[in-house]
Design an enzyme around this catalytic site. Structure first.
Site, PDB file in Angstrom:
ATOM      1  N   GLY A 109       3.763   7.352  38.704  1.00  0.00           N
ATOM      2  CA  GLY A 109       3.603   6.352  39.766  1.00  0.00           C
ATOM      3  C   GLY A 109       4.931   5.977  40.396  1.00  0.00           C
ATOM      4  CE  LYS A 129      10.869   4.184  34.541  1.00  0.00           C
ATOM      5  NZ  LYS A 129      10.892   4.030  33.084  1.00  0.00           N
ATOM      6  CG  ASP A 141       6.998  -1.662  43.878  1.00  0.00           C
ATOM      7  OD1 ASP A 141       7.013  -0.967  42.839  1.00  0.00           O
ATOM      8  OD2 ASP A 141       7.580  -2.768  43.957  1.00  0.00           O
ATOM      9  NE  ARG A 199      12.290   9.171  33.421  1.00  0.00           N
ATOM     10  CZ  ARG A 199      11.169   8.550  33.047  1.00  0.00           C
ATOM     11  NH1 ARG A 199      11.227   7.583  32.155  1.00  0.00           N
ATOM     12  NH2 ARG A 199      10.009   8.892  33.545  1.00  0.00           N
ATOM     13  NE  ARG A 206       5.247  11.105  31.594  1.00  0.00           N
ATOM     14  CZ  ARG A 206       5.918   9.971  31.520  1.00  0.00           C
ATOM     15  NH1 ARG A 206       5.469   8.984  30.797  1.00  0.00           N
ATOM     16  NH2 ARG A 206       7.039   9.820  32.191  1.00  0.00           N
ATOM     17  CG  ASP A 276       0.629   6.250  29.622  1.00  0.00           C
ATOM     18  OD1 ASP A 276      -0.053   5.738  28.718  1.00  0.00           O
ATOM     19  OD2 ASP A 276       1.364   5.574  30.369  1.00  0.00           O
ATOM     20  CG  ASP A 286       7.916   6.379  30.486  1.00  0.00           C
ATOM     21  OD1 ASP A 286       8.731   7.106  31.093  1.00  0.00           O
ATOM     22  OD2 ASP A 286       6.753   6.191  30.867  1.00  0.00           O
TER      23      ASP A 286
END
Ligand code: AMP
Ligand code: MG
Length: 528
Positions: A109, A129, A141, A199, A206, A276, A286
């Site tokens: 996203g 990211k 967003d 990254r 995942r 995820d 993450d």
């Protein structure tokens, strides 16, 4: 011109096109994406990108020199302002179990893969990211704020240098744009500085990338993705068909287990172990509301979003890892007829984890030649550490100073600084500690190596410096005022977490009292 441009570009789109289906609709607009592993997207152009910090080590992995990280081109490429020639950025489709419940399509996203390259025979994907909306942004967003980007940049690199499998972070940029966030989800939204981290990992796939296709009963795409993953990232697997899938799952189980043992070793709490957020390569991925254990507490989680059930608390991470692997097994079960080998791998996790965990804890207390009875000593140590607030990092580091000939009282005195409030120990608790040190002393007598040797081993296993929660917050507070010195100080210090490094001694200290209940230090939300 970045040397990167001259390298053999795998150009993920091409390699994907050969084997993996992409989304034919090339818009960034949020939507459900069916029968495709990824969608082509364009990063959002930042208004005024500025480099805050770059990791020279990661740059070098990609063939970028330290000087080049200061170039305009580096700033433009890794903020999303400019695309590298011939590349087609993409966002991946995935689903996931969030807090134990199937959440449907999630996807990248706010992550955009710029491209993949091979440098010195190693394959790397580069992912921004916070570079704006993708088809997977749902109602959000696609952006990231400075505070969470600093946390991700510093922690990924700190974890790498601790020896924990992790994705890396190349760069941290300000976008020059503002982003609205409600930090504690309590109705107080405010504008914050926007940022982008780049990254780097061999792959960002995942568990959820596989799960989404099983959930949609799309075995064709699931098979394509699994074959692709095995071919590119599991070169040891030479078998085909069902045997390859069993071998694949077995390797994922092993890699995940190794990662989890390492988290428990250094006191890292991920905070959001949704499927995820589980890398198929067993990398820590993450960095959101993660935290580091300060007082040793198996029940601790930094994530306030999880404060009721504490599903992702420190002591529960191994069980959650297994639960997540079980979900992946369910997904792969749709590719094979006989599920027994998948079950056997899960069973292996149970038995091997218990063994590996005890081994790891034994090494933390300096037992290189472990015997069965050590389990009792380790279990009772865990109970003791939990009794009164005892700083995990400081305790294990100081324990290395204990000598075989130390009477229990002297040994205890050597770790006394690890206690947040020694006065709070009751007489019974103090006696329990002394009893433990009597047992530990007896056990040390049986270790064939000398005190100094054990100390060296322990200090290579128990870090002196970790990215304490309040330290990250101090760096954030300064950065919000435009001062980025602490970011580099921590980055440099955490490159050698096992070394004494006298100039940094002041960071080998317990969490200060002001940080106990401060937002950002012990309380974090998923808002980032
Ligand atoms: P996380 O809890 O950070 O792992 O995110 C869960 C899902 O939400 C993933 O699909 C993310 O890509 C997505 N997500 C999180 N934050 C944002 C954001 N600001 N904009 C778009 N998607 C987001
Ligand atoms: Mg995530």
């Amino acid at each position: 011109m970045l040397y990167l441009c001259l390298m053999l570009k795998l150009n993920i789109a091409d390699s994907f096109n050969v084997e993996l289906p992409s989304d034919p609709n090339q818009e960034n607009k949020p939507r459900q994406v069916e029968n495709a592993c990824f969608s082509f997207v364009q990063p959002k152009k930042p208004s005024k990108p500025t480099l805050i910090h770059a990791s020279n080590e990661v740059a070098q992995l990609l063939g970028i020199s330290p000087e080049e990280t200061n170039s305009d081109e580096f700033r433009e490429v890794f903020s999303g302002a400019k695309l590298l020639d011939g590349t087609t950025p993409y966002a991946m489709c995935y689903g996931g179990h969030q807090f134990g419940h199937w959440a449907g399509q999630l996807g990248d996203g706010r992550a955009i893969n710029l491209t993949e390259i091979v440098h010195k025979e190693r394959r790397w994907a580069m992912q921004l990211k916070g570079a704006g909306e993708t088809p997977y942004s749902r109602r959000a967003d696609g952006l990231a704020v400075l505070r969470s980007s600093i946390r991700e940049h510093l922690c990924s690199e700190a974890m790498f240098h601790l020896g924990v499998p992790t994705t890396r972070s190349l760069s941290l940029m300000l976008t020059g744009d503002e982003v609205m966030r409600d930090v504690m989800y309590d109705g107080h939204p405010a504008l914050e500085k926007g940022a982008v981290v780049c990254r780097v990992a061999p792959s960002f796939l995942r568990f959820g990338n596989f799960q989404i296709f099983a959930s949609r009963e799309d075995a064709t795409t699931l098979k394509l993705l699994t074959d692709y993953t095995i071919k590119h990232f599991f070169p040891n697997i030479k078998s085909t068909g069902a045997d390859a899938y069993y071998a694949f799952f077995d390797e994922v189980v092993t890699n995940t287990m190794i990662m989890l043992i390492e988290w428990q070793r250094v006191g890292f709490v991920h905070g959001v172990m949704n499927t995820d957020n589980m890398s198929i390569l067993g990398l820590t991925i993450d960095y959101g509301p993660y935290g580091w254990l300060e007082p040793y507490d198996k029940g601790w989680t930094p994530n306030t979003t999880d404060k009721t059930n504490k599903r992702y608390r420190f002591g529960n991470q191994p069980d959650v890892g297994l639960w997540n692997l079980f979900q992946l097994a369910n997904t792969l079960a749709t590719l094979v007829e006989d599920t027994k080998p998948l079950e056997a791998s899960l069973e292996k996790f149970r038995t091997h984890f218990a063994y590996a965990y005890t081994k790891m804890m034994g090494l933390k207390i300096g037992l290189a030649h472990q015997v069965k009875e050590d389990l009792l000593l380790i279990k009772s140590l865990e109970t003791h550490l939990q009794m009164a607030e005892t700083d995990m990092t400081i305790f294990f580091r100081l324990l290395a100073n204990v000598e075989k000939s130390d009477p229990a009282k002297d040994a205890f005195a050597k770790v006394a600084d690890a206690f947040y409030d020694l006065e709070k120990l009751s007489d019974t608790e103090l006696k329990a500690w002394l009893d433990w040190f009597v047992a530990y002393g007896r056990r040390l007598q049986k270790e064939p190596i000398a005190d100094y040797e054990r100390k060296i081993n322990m200090n290579m296993y128990n870090p002196k410096y970790v990215l304490r929660n309040y330290m990250a917050q101090l760096a954030i507070d300064d950065a919000n005022k435009g001062d980025y010195t602490l970011i580099d100080t921590f980055y440099q210090m955490l490159k050698q977490p096992y070394l004494e490094q006298p100039p940094y001694e002041k960071w080998f200290a317990k969490r200060p009292e002001w940080a106990r209940d401060k937002v950002g230090c012990s309380m974090l939300s998923c808002s980032s």
